[in-house]
Every structure is written in structure tokens, then in C-alpha cells.
Motif scaffolding. Structure first.
Motif, mmCIF file in Angstrom:
data_model
loop_
_atom_site.group_PDB
_atom_site.id
_atom_site.type_symbol
_atom_site.label_atom_id
_atom_site.label_comp_id
_atom_site.label_asym_id
_atom_site.label_seq_id
_atom_site.Cartn_x
_atom_site.Cartn_y
_atom_site.Cartn_z
ATOM 1 N N ILE A 239 -48.138 8.609 -111.735
ATOM 2 C CA ILE A 239 -46.861 8.007 -110.721
ATOM 3 C C ILE A 239 -47.455 8.137 -109.268
ATOM 4 C CG2 ILE A 239 -44.537 8.734 -109.818
ATOM 5 C CD1 ILE A 239 -43.997 9.329 -112.828
ATOM 6 N N ALA A 240 -47.967 9.298 -108.911
ATOM 7 C CA ALA A 240 -48.514 9.391 -107.400
ATOM 8 C C ALA A 240 -49.610 8.103 -107.050
ATOM 9 C CB ALA A 240 -49.063 10.671 -107.178
ATOM 10 N N THR A 241 -50.306 7.893 -108.058
ATOM 11 C CA THR A 241 -51.466 7.084 -108.068
ATOM 12 C C THR A 241 -50.899 5.652 -107.888
ATOM 13 O OG1 THR A 241 -52.984 7.948 -109.454
ATOM 14 C CG2 THR A 241 -53.400 5.775 -108.934
ATOM 15 N N GLY A 242 -49.695 5.450 -108.529
ATOM 16 C CA GLY A 242 -48.931 3.935 -108.500
ATOM 17 C C GLY A 242 -48.428 3.961 -107.184
ATOM 18 N N VAL A 243 -47.647 4.970 -106.600
ATOM 19 C CA VAL A 243 -46.972 4.734 -105.347
ATOM 20 C C VAL A 243 -48.106 4.772 -104.109
ATOM 21 C CG1 VAL A 243 -45.785 6.324 -103.589
ATOM 22 C CG2 VAL A 243 -45.177 6.451 -105.992
ATOM 23 N N MET A 244 -49.315 5.273 -104.179
ATOM 24 C CA MET A 244 -50.107 5.157 -103.336
ATOM 25 C C MET A 244 -50.870 3.697 -103.384
ATOM 26 S SD MET A 244 -52.437 8.593 -102.946
ATOM 27 C CE MET A 244 -52.795 8.861 -104.746
ATOM 28 N N VAL A 245 -51.175 3.119 -104.566
ATOM 29 C CA VAL A 245 -51.507 1.776 -104.705
ATOM 30 C C VAL A 245 -50.385 1.081 -104.111
ATOM 31 C CG1 VAL A 245 -52.138 -0.031 -106.420
ATOM 32 C CG2 VAL A 245 -52.882 2.132 -106.673
ATOM 33 N N GLY A 246 -49.132 0.946 -104.563
ATOM 34 C CA GLY A 246 -48.285 0.052 -103.872
ATOM 35 C C GLY A 246 -48.053 0.038 -102.343
ATOM 36 N N GLY A 311 -59.395 9.926 -109.678
ATOM 37 C CA GLY A 311 -60.398 10.101 -110.509
ATOM 38 C C GLY A 311 -61.284 11.496 -110.116
ATOM 39 N N GLN A 312 -61.687 11.882 -108.923
ATOM 40 C CA GLN A 312 -62.787 12.453 -108.558
ATOM 41 C C GLN A 312 -62.154 13.620 -107.912
ATOM 42 O OE1 GLN A 312 -65.878 12.042 -109.322
ATOM 43 N NE2 GLN A 312 -65.183 10.034 -110.214
ATOM 44 N N VAL A 313 -60.977 13.825 -107.474
ATOM 45 C CA VAL A 313 -60.426 15.053 -106.889
ATOM 46 C C VAL A 313 -58.898 15.515 -107.366
ATOM 47 C CG1 VAL A 313 -59.182 15.763 -104.616
ATOM 48 C CG2 VAL A 313 -61.516 14.233 -104.442
ATOM 49 N N LEU A 314 -58.032 14.572 -107.623
ATOM 50 C CA LEU A 314 -56.777 15.029 -107.948
ATOM 51 C C LEU A 314 -56.795 15.368 -109.655
ATOM 52 C CD1 LEU A 314 -54.226 12.503 -106.517
ATOM 53 C CD2 LEU A 314 -54.721 14.684 -105.947
ATOM 54 N N ILE A 318 -56.151 19.358 -110.579
ATOM 55 C CA ILE A 318 -54.912 19.766 -111.301
ATOM 56 C C ILE A 318 -54.986 19.940 -112.898
ATOM 57 C CG2 ILE A 318 -52.446 18.983 -111.474
ATOM 58 C CD1 ILE A 318 -52.948 17.170 -109.003
ATOM 59 N N VAL A 319 -55.712 19.250 -113.292
ATOM 60 C CA VAL A 319 -55.786 19.235 -114.924
ATOM 61 C C VAL A 319 -56.449 20.660 -115.548
ATOM 62 C CG1 VAL A 319 -56.601 18.452 -117.289
ATOM 63 C CG2 VAL A 319 -55.574 16.716 -115.318
ATOM 64 N N GLY A 320 -57.538 21.055 -114.582
ATOM 65 C CA GLY A 320 -58.074 22.452 -114.957
ATOM 66 C C GLY A 320 -59.225 22.252 -115.809
ATOM 67 N N ARG A 321 -59.864 23.401 -115.964
ATOM 68 C CA ARG A 321 -61.143 23.645 -116.605
ATOM 69 C C ARG A 321 -60.867 23.350 -118.269
ATOM 70 N NH1 ARG A 321 -66.600 22.048 -115.733
ATOM 71 N NH2 ARG A 321 -67.744 23.020 -117.317
ATOM 72 N N ARG A 322 -59.898 24.003 -118.708
ATOM 73 C CA ARG A 322 -59.446 24.088 -120.112
ATOM 74 C C ARG A 322 -59.260 22.880 -120.981
ATOM 75 N NH1 ARG A 322 -57.865 27.811 -123.866
ATOM 76 N NH2 ARG A 322 -56.306 26.944 -125.459
ATOM 77 N N LEU A 323 -58.809 21.833 -120.234
ATOM 78 C CA LEU A 323 -58.639 20.641 -121.004
ATOM 79 C C LEU A 323 -59.482 19.459 -120.332
ATOM 80 C CD1 LEU A 323 -54.779 20.439 -121.537
ATOM 81 C CD2 LEU A 323 -56.459 20.741 -123.155
ATOM 82 N N GLU A 324 -60.545 19.700 -119.573
ATOM 83 C CA GLU A 324 -61.204 18.773 -118.861
ATOM 84 C C GLU A 324 -62.298 18.394 -120.217
ATOM 85 O OE1 GLU A 324 -64.456 18.541 -115.300
ATOM 86 O OE2 GLU A 324 -63.505 20.096 -115.841
ATOM 87 N N MET A 325 -62.474 16.992 -120.341
ATOM 88 C CA MET A 325 -62.856 16.364 -121.333
ATOM 89 C C MET A 325 -64.362 15.964 -121.245
ATOM 90 S SD MET A 325 -60.560 16.765 -123.697
ATOM 91 C CE MET A 325 -60.814 15.482 -124.974
#
Length: 388
Positions: A239-246, A311-314, A318-325
Motif C-alpha cells: 500500500i505504501a508503494t502504491g501511494v508513493m507511485v501514485g 525491494g532493496q530497503v523496506l 521490515i520482513v526480517g531474517r526469519r521469513l527472508e526467502m
């Protein structure tokens, strides 16, 4: 008189250890291993065929399951406040239906206008890119020569041209199918949310041993917690990405910035490929919307900057190392599921990977799968260097 000879002193014996000689035997592939591999391959092919041909039923079922995992904590929280599960499930489903109706109604005007203007937009893009087409004119010449060599100019050869339906007709014929899938998804979601922990209780009763029951409870709770946390986090980031793009496209004068923001929000659910599709679409419309080519490049540049930040920062922060794929696993999963189920398959590919990774934390036989799906593992030496 001769003195008696003393017995000679015995020398201490030395024990020499000789390393055993190992003879490497040739590796013989057993018939059992070949049979097992063949059975797994046949099973995977049959499962892929079943997923493809049963997609009309499986897509709503899988979407309802993913949404139920996301929304079950809300139902459980409302239950603590004294609201029954059936009432809270009905309220949630009606809210989703209202959001879908309002969103579809507000975006129907710009989308229909795009569909109507698609031929004109394509013609204008070809006209404005004539100088680029001139650079690759030799490709057209080679293609014409190949057609002539293949007998393409033979007057006795009959050519059959199949006219494909237009975009407007294709969209109109696909609307009832989309509405049916949305209705079935919401209907299944209502029953899944209203049932509460019924599925978990039945699963615990079916399992034979106490250890299996405990493991099943832990797995179901971890799947619900991790997947809901992941989806909620990703939804907020999208949602934050869509707001910034818009806002960025609105600042440079791009038409329909609200529609582009909504499109960017949904495309961000598709890792890597979604950003590429959004940048290509924005660039194509910008070429038609702006007078100069330099001004048109600002729109995809804005989208690219926001997608890079996401993709490179947020997301990693925020997601964290545990669920990094693993990026390779994500690309393969998105490609396979998109091939099977289209856009819906690409959207649910990553949540399925998260579920598999969570299950691999509790099942020893799936440890290798969990390691493959995880991100790059750092060695203790690298951790020490980073700490220093």
C-alpha cells in the motif's frame, strides 16, 4: 673358570600400525531408487495436470484458505470480546465484498477507457518509436527474405488468418467468470472463518500419537502466525508503494495516478516480475501521454525508484531474517504458479512458499527444503567480521 654368559637383553618390540587399504567399489544404482524416482516424477506430472485442469475449483479454495489464515486472528480477537465467530466472519466477508464493489466501480471508468483506447495507444507508440524501429530494420528485411524462401509469395498457397477477439470483447466475456470465482471465494471464506478452530481440532483427533498431536498444533499455530504476519506486513508495504507511485506520477502530470497507484499495489505482490510489468505499462502509456521522449522517461523512472526502494530497503528491513526467502526459489515458484493459474497463481506463490518453509521448521525430513527456501546463510566468521 669361565663365568656364565648373561642372556642377551631383549629389544622392545615396535608395533607398526598399517592403515587399512580401502578399495572403492563401483556405485551401483539400485532398481528401488530408480523406481522411487520414477514414481515421484510421475506423481509431480499428474499433480501439475490436476492443478491445471481443476483450477476453476482450486483457485477459489486456495484464495479462501490464504485469506482465512490472514483473517483468523481477527475473528479470534473478536471472539474474546464476546462476538460469535459466525457474526464476525459475516462482517468481515461483507466488508471485503463492499471494498471489492467500491474499488471495481471507481476503477471501471479508467479501465474501460484504456480498453477502448488500446488500439490508438498502440498505433501512437509505434509512430513515436519509428526511429528506434529503424535501427532494427534489418530484422524485418531478414524476415521478408525468409518468407520468400519459404514460398510465402506463392499465389497458389491459401492463407488462413484467424481474427482474435478485441480487448473489450475478451474483457466482457471474462467478467462473469471473475465474478463467479470471487463469489465462491468469499462463500468458502465465510465458512472457514465461521468454523474457527474446528479443522485444527479434527486434525488433532485423527493423529495417532501424542507427539504427532503436539507437532500438528505447533505447525498450525506457526503457519497462522507467520503467514498472517507476513501477509499483513507485505500488504502494508505494498500500500505504501502504491501511494508513493501514485503521488510520484501525479507530480509529473501522469494521467490517472490513482489507477496507477492501485495497480502498483497489486503488482508488488508479485516479486520481481510485478515491478517489471508495472514499469513497462507506465512507460508505454507515458510515451503516448507526453509530448517529448525525455518527459515520458520520467514516469518509468519514478516507478523504478519506488520499486528499488521497496525491494532493496523496506521489505528486507521490515520482513526480517526469519521469513527472508531465496530469490531463485521465489522466481521459480512465481513462474510455475503463473504458468498454471495465471495472475492468481503468481499472487499466491510466495504465501505457499512461506507455509512450506514454516512446516520445514518442525519436520526433520524437510530440513533440506527449508534450507533451500531460506536466504543466504552467514558463517560464524562472517558474523564476527560484521560485529567487529
Amino acid at each position: 673358570m669361565k663365568s656364565p654368559k648373561k642372556p642377551a637383553a631383549r629389544r622392545p618390540t615396535r608395533i607398526v600400525k598399517v592403515a587399512p587399504v580401502t578399495v572403492q567399489e563401483p556405485v551401483i544404482v539400485s532398481a528401488t531408487g530408480i523406481l522411487r524416482t520414477s514414481i515421484i516424477g510421475i506423481f509431480l506430472m499428474m499433480a501439475g495436470g490436476a492443478l491445471y485442469f481443476a483450477q476453476d475449483l482450486l483457485i477459489p479454495l486456495c484464495l479462501a484458505f490464504v485469506l482465512s489464515v490472514l483473517l483468523s486472528p481477527i475473528v479470534r480477537g473478536l471472539l474474546r470480546l464476546g462476538i460469535p465467530e459466525g457474526v464476525s466472519a459475516t462482517l468481515i466477508v461483507l466488508t471485503l465484498l463492499a471494498l471489492i464493489a467500491v474499488g471495481g466501480w471507481s476503477l471501471s471508468g479508467p479501465v474501460s477507457q484504456w480498453i477502448d483506447d488500446a488500439p490508438r495507444i498502440g498505433a501512437e507508440i509505434q509512430q513515436k518509436l519509428t526511429h528506434i524501429r529503424g535501427w532494427f530494420g534489418f530484422v524485418q528485411q531478414v524476415s521478408n527474405q525468409v518468407d520468400q524462401m519459404a514460398g510465402g509469395t506463392d499465389p497458389d498457397v491459401m492463407k488462413v488468418v484467424l481474427k482474435e477477439p478485441g480487448l473489450l470483447k475478451s474483457a466482457a466475456t471474462g467478467v462473469p467468470e471473475v465474478i463467479t470465482k470471487i463469489g465462491l471465494t468469499l462463500f468458502l471464506l465465510l465458512f472457514l472463518l465461521a468454523s474457527g478452530d474446528l479443522f485444527r481440532e479434527k486434525l488433532v483427533k485423527v493423529l495417532p500419537t501424542l507427539s504427532d498431536k503436539k507437532r500438528a498444533v505447533h505447525i498450525s499455530r506457526d503457519i497462522e502466525r507467520e503467514v498472517s504476519r507476513y501477509l499483513l506486513t507485505i500488504t502494508g508495504i505494498n500500500i505504501a508503494t502504491g501511494v508513493m507511485v501514485g503521488l510520484g506520477l501525479w507530480a509529473i502530470g501522469m494521467p490517472n495516478p490513482l489507477l496507477w497507484g492501485v495497480l502498483a499495489t497489486f503488482l508488488t505482490y508479485i516479486p520481481y516480475l510485478g515491478a517489471a510489468i508495472g514499469i513497462a505499462l507506465v512507460g508505454a502509456v507515458a510515451i503516448v501521454s507526453f509530448d517529448t521522449f525525455a518527459h515520458a522517461l520520467l514516469a518509468p523512472a519514478v516507478y523504478l525508484g519506488v520499486a528499488t526502494l521497496e525491494g532493496q530497503v523496506l521489505t528486507p528491513m521490515i520482513v526480517g531474517r526469519r521469513l527472508e526467502m531465496n530469490a531463485v526459489a521465489i522466481l521459480v515458484a512465481v513462474a510455475v504458479w503463473a504458468w498454471l493459474w495465471g495472475v492468481i497463481g503468481a499472487l499466491i506463490a510466495v504465501p505457499f512458499l512461506v507455509i512450506i518453509k514454516v512446516i520445514s521448521f518442525h519436520v526433520e525430513s524437510m530440513e533440506a527444503v527449508g534450507r533451500f527456501l531460506g536466504a543466504r546463510e552467514t558463517s560464524p566468521a562472517e558474523d564476527t567480521e560484521k560485529a567487529a
